[in-house]
Design a protein around this motif. Sequence first.
Motif, PDB file in Angstrom:
ATOM      1  N   THR A 108       0.849  -1.189   0.000  1.00 45.01           N
ATOM      2  CA  THR A 108       0.000   0.000   0.000  1.00 45.01           C
ATOM      3  C   THR A 108       0.885   1.239   0.000  1.00 45.01           C
ATOM      4  O   THR A 108       2.051   1.193   0.384  1.00 45.01           O
ATOM      5  CB  THR A 108      -0.919   0.040   1.236  1.00 45.01           C
ATOM      6  OG1 THR A 108      -0.102   0.038   2.407  1.00 45.01           O
ATOM      7  CG2 THR A 108      -1.870  -1.143   1.273  1.00 45.01           C
ATOM      8  N   ILE A 109       0.315   2.323  -0.445  1.00 34.72           N
ATOM      9  CA  ILE A 109       1.020   3.599  -0.420  1.00 34.72           C
ATOM     10  C   ILE A 109       0.784   4.203   0.962  1.00 34.72           C
ATOM     11  O   ILE A 109      -0.366   4.410   1.357  1.00 34.72           O
ATOM     12  CB  ILE A 109       0.500   4.540  -1.525  1.00 34.72           C
ATOM     13  CG1 ILE A 109       0.657   3.887  -2.900  1.00 34.72           C
ATOM     14  CG2 ILE A 109       1.249   5.876  -1.473  1.00 34.72           C
ATOM     15  CD1 ILE A 109      -0.047   4.625  -4.026  1.00 34.72           C
ATOM     16  N   PRO A 110       1.846   4.491   1.708  1.00 29.18           N
ATOM     17  CA  PRO A 110       1.657   5.038   3.052  1.00 29.18           C
ATOM     18  C   PRO A 110       1.259   6.510   2.997  1.00 29.18           C
ATOM     19  O   PRO A 110       1.411   7.168   1.980  1.00 29.18           O
ATOM     20  CB  PRO A 110       3.046   4.894   3.674  1.00 29.18           C
ATOM     21  CG  PRO A 110       3.969   5.062   2.494  1.00 29.18           C
ATOM     22  CD  PRO A 110       3.259   4.381   1.344  1.00 29.18           C
ATOM     23  N   THR A 111       0.745   7.004   4.103  1.00 28.88           N
ATOM     24  CA  THR A 111       0.584   8.443   4.290  1.00 28.88           C
ATOM     25  C   THR A 111       1.731   8.888   5.189  1.00 28.88           C
ATOM     26  O   THR A 111       1.946   8.306   6.259  1.00 28.88           O
ATOM     27  CB  THR A 111      -0.774   8.767   4.932  1.00 28.88           C
ATOM     28  OG1 THR A 111      -1.807   8.376   4.018  1.00 28.88           O
ATOM     29  CG2 THR A 111      -0.901  10.252   5.232  1.00 28.88           C
ATOM     30  N   SER A 117      -0.061  12.006   0.822  1.00 30.73           N
ATOM     31  CA  SER A 117      -1.087  10.967   0.742  1.00 30.73           C
ATOM     32  C   SER A 117      -0.966  10.266  -0.602  1.00 30.73           C
ATOM     33  O   SER A 117      -0.407  10.821  -1.551  1.00 30.73           O
ATOM     34  CB  SER A 117      -2.484  11.580   0.852  1.00 30.73           C
ATOM     35  OG  SER A 117      -2.619  12.321   2.034  1.00 30.73           O
ATOM     36  N   PRO A 118      -1.526   9.057  -0.718  1.00 36.19           N
ATOM     37  CA  PRO A 118      -1.493   8.371  -2.005  1.00 36.19           C
ATOM     38  C   PRO A 118      -2.132   9.224  -3.116  1.00 36.19           C
ATOM     39  O   PRO A 118      -3.230   9.757  -2.929  1.00 36.19           O
ATOM     40  CB  PRO A 118      -2.300   7.099  -1.762  1.00 36.19           C
ATOM     41  CG  PRO A 118      -2.202   6.875  -0.283  1.00 36.19           C
ATOM     42  CD  PRO A 118      -2.156   8.246   0.326  1.00 36.19           C
ATOM     43  N   THR A 140      -4.091   9.431  -6.427  1.00 37.92           N
ATOM     44  CA  THR A 140      -5.033   8.519  -7.074  1.00 37.92           C
ATOM     45  C   THR A 140      -5.832   9.249  -8.158  1.00 37.92           C
ATOM     46  O   THR A 140      -5.780  10.481  -8.269  1.00 37.92           O
ATOM     47  CB  THR A 140      -6.036   7.954  -6.046  1.00 37.92           C
ATOM     48  OG1 THR A 140      -6.883   9.031  -5.604  1.00 37.92           O
ATOM     49  CG2 THR A 140      -5.322   7.313  -4.859  1.00 37.92           C
ATOM     50  N   GLN A 200       1.205  -0.639  -9.551  1.00 32.17           N
ATOM     51  CA  GLN A 200       0.732  -2.016  -9.752  1.00 32.17           C
ATOM     52  C   GLN A 200       1.895  -2.996  -9.940  1.00 32.17           C
ATOM     53  O   GLN A 200       1.798  -4.157  -9.557  1.00 32.17           O
ATOM     54  CB  GLN A 200      -0.227  -2.090 -10.950  1.00 32.17           C
ATOM     55  CG  GLN A 200      -1.528  -1.359 -10.749  1.00 32.17           C
ATOM     56  CD  GLN A 200      -2.299  -1.846  -9.533  1.00 32.17           C
ATOM     57  OE1 GLN A 200      -2.397  -3.045  -9.273  1.00 32.17           O
ATOM     58  NE2 GLN A 200      -2.847  -0.925  -8.756  1.00 32.17           N
ATOM     59  N   LYS A 258       4.759  -2.555  -8.489  1.00 27.78           N
ATOM     60  CA  LYS A 258       5.565  -2.391  -7.270  1.00 27.78           C
ATOM     61  C   LYS A 258       6.873  -1.636  -7.495  1.00 27.78           C
ATOM     62  O   LYS A 258       7.853  -1.832  -6.795  1.00 27.78           O
ATOM     63  CB  LYS A 258       5.839  -3.749  -6.617  1.00 27.78           C
ATOM     64  CG  LYS A 258       4.596  -4.470  -6.136  1.00 27.78           C
ATOM     65  CD  LYS A 258       4.967  -5.782  -5.464  1.00 27.78           C
ATOM     66  CE  LYS A 258       3.842  -6.435  -4.734  1.00 27.78           C
ATOM     67  NZ  LYS A 258       2.678  -6.798  -5.412  1.00 27.78           N
ATOM     68  N   LEU A 261       5.659   4.508  -5.818  1.00 26.04           N
ATOM     69  CA  LEU A 261       4.721   4.925  -4.762  1.00 26.04           C
ATOM     70  C   LEU A 261       4.481   6.421  -4.969  1.00 26.04           C
ATOM     71  O   LEU A 261       5.314   7.244  -4.590  1.00 26.04           O
ATOM     72  CB  LEU A 261       5.302   4.676  -3.366  1.00 26.04           C
ATOM     73  CG  LEU A 261       5.530   3.231  -2.939  1.00 26.04           C
ATOM     74  CD1 LEU A 261       6.234   3.176  -1.591  1.00 26.04           C
ATOM     75  CD2 LEU A 261       4.219   2.470  -2.882  1.00 26.04           C
TER      76      LEU A 261
END
Length: 190
Positions: free
Chosen positions: A2-5, A14-15, A17, A59, A61, A64
């Motif tokens: 997951t993308i961290p905050t 934040s991620p 998107t 996707q 990896k 980020l």
Amino acid sequence: MTIPTLENERVKLSPLTLDNYHNLIDIAKEPNLIYYSPSTISTPESLRHYVEVALEGFQTKTVLPFIIYDKQHEQFAGSTRFGLINWKNKVLHIGWTWLGHQFQGTGLNAHIKFLMLQYAFETLAFEKVEFRIDERNQKSRKAVEKLGATLEGILRQDTLMTDGFRRSTCCYGILKKEWSHIKTTIFKNF
């Protein structure tokens, strides 16, 4: 994955998107914002494509991506990302960073880079962080040098720009073993 905050008193990463990139459309239209980048973001369509490419990298990896929120100004300020993530060798790049002109020179970038370096070295336990910068981009080169990064070399004419120019790329790096010194000196007030 997951993308961290990542967050401190000045900034929140934040991620990035397809649900929040629209917060950057007006900033992305600012002239010469990413002049030294081989990408374009100046139209809503090109910005969406830029985000889609980043999310494709997520996707696989290798990326980020983050949207930057400046808490001091209470506004979205731009974007940045970890990219070219090499999980085996524990090396990644910090880059693709752009901030609206009103946020440049305010100290925001140092807070962003501190959070990202801290996450890369202390949470991911990576061995090296790299920065790649157009040789002509003196402003970004000086900013990365202020972070304690070392110029490791220049890749000559390695990147094709949107106008057909072949740029040379300066390669900077920070090693994990250098992080504690950089953290306690350059970032001592963070």
